[in-house]
Design an enzyme around this catalytic site. Structure first.
Site, PDB file in Angstrom:
ATOM      1  N   LYS A   1       0.733  -0.867  -0.493  1.00  0.00           N
ATOM      2  CA  LYS A   1      -0.521   0.184  -0.014  1.00  0.00           C
ATOM      3  C   LYS A   1       0.980   0.865  -0.401  1.00  0.00           C
ATOM      4  O   LYS A   1       0.310   2.497  -0.514  1.00  0.00           O
ATOM      5  CB  LYS A   1      -1.353   0.147   1.600  1.00  0.00           C
TER       6      LYS A   1
ATOM      7  N   HIS B   1       0.198  -7.331  17.498  1.00  0.00           N
ATOM      8  CA  HIS B   1      -1.016  -7.986  17.480  1.00  0.00           C
ATOM      9  C   HIS B   1      -1.705  -8.243  18.628  1.00  0.00           C
ATOM     10  O   HIS B   1      -1.191  -8.122  20.123  1.00  0.00           O
ATOM     11  CB  HIS B   1      -0.207  -9.553  16.869  1.00  0.00           C
TER      12      HIS B   1
END
Length: 127
Positions: free
Chosen positions: A62, A113
């Protein structure tokens, strides 16, 4: 110093666990470099590590604005910890060529995470 690009991605850990279970050899070889696979294999639970790297690589794509297409390969991007544990990005191949063409000289990265998700944010830094 200038910011040339930014990318952010979020991955469900259950999706990565399922891919690892269904394709225990093919999926890691396609997505991780040899050094990343070695690191994952050394961990009691490799899912958070692999999910974090997957999110990081999606975020890098991206950042350079390409997505995963053309000659870009997952293994063109390697994210490993430095001696203090901070993740460091190394680009190669087509991904490095595109980033260099954009004026990106360094990639800053943050990976996080939980039990259910992994996220990564990258910033392409120019001169």
């Amino acid at each position: 110093m200038s910011f040339v690009g930014h990318g952010l991605d979020l991955v469900e850990c259950a999706r990565i666990a399922r891919l690892l279970a269904e394709h225990p050899e093919r999926f890691p070889r396609r997505v991780l470099t040899e050094a990343e696979r070695d690191r994952a294999a050394s961990l009691k639970d490799p899912v958070p590590f692999v999910a974090g790297r997957f999110a990081a690589k999606e975020a890098i794509l991206k950042m350079i604005g390409t997505g995963w297409r053309g000659k870009v390969a997952w293994t063109d991007m390697e994210i490993l910890p430095d001696p203090l544990g901070q993740p460091v990005v190394r680009l190669s191949g087509e991904t490095a060529r595109i980033a260099t063409g954009m004026g990106i000289h360094r990639v800053l990265i943050s990976i996080t995470h939980t039990a259910s998700h992994a996220a990564a944010s990258v910033i392409g830094v120019g001169a």
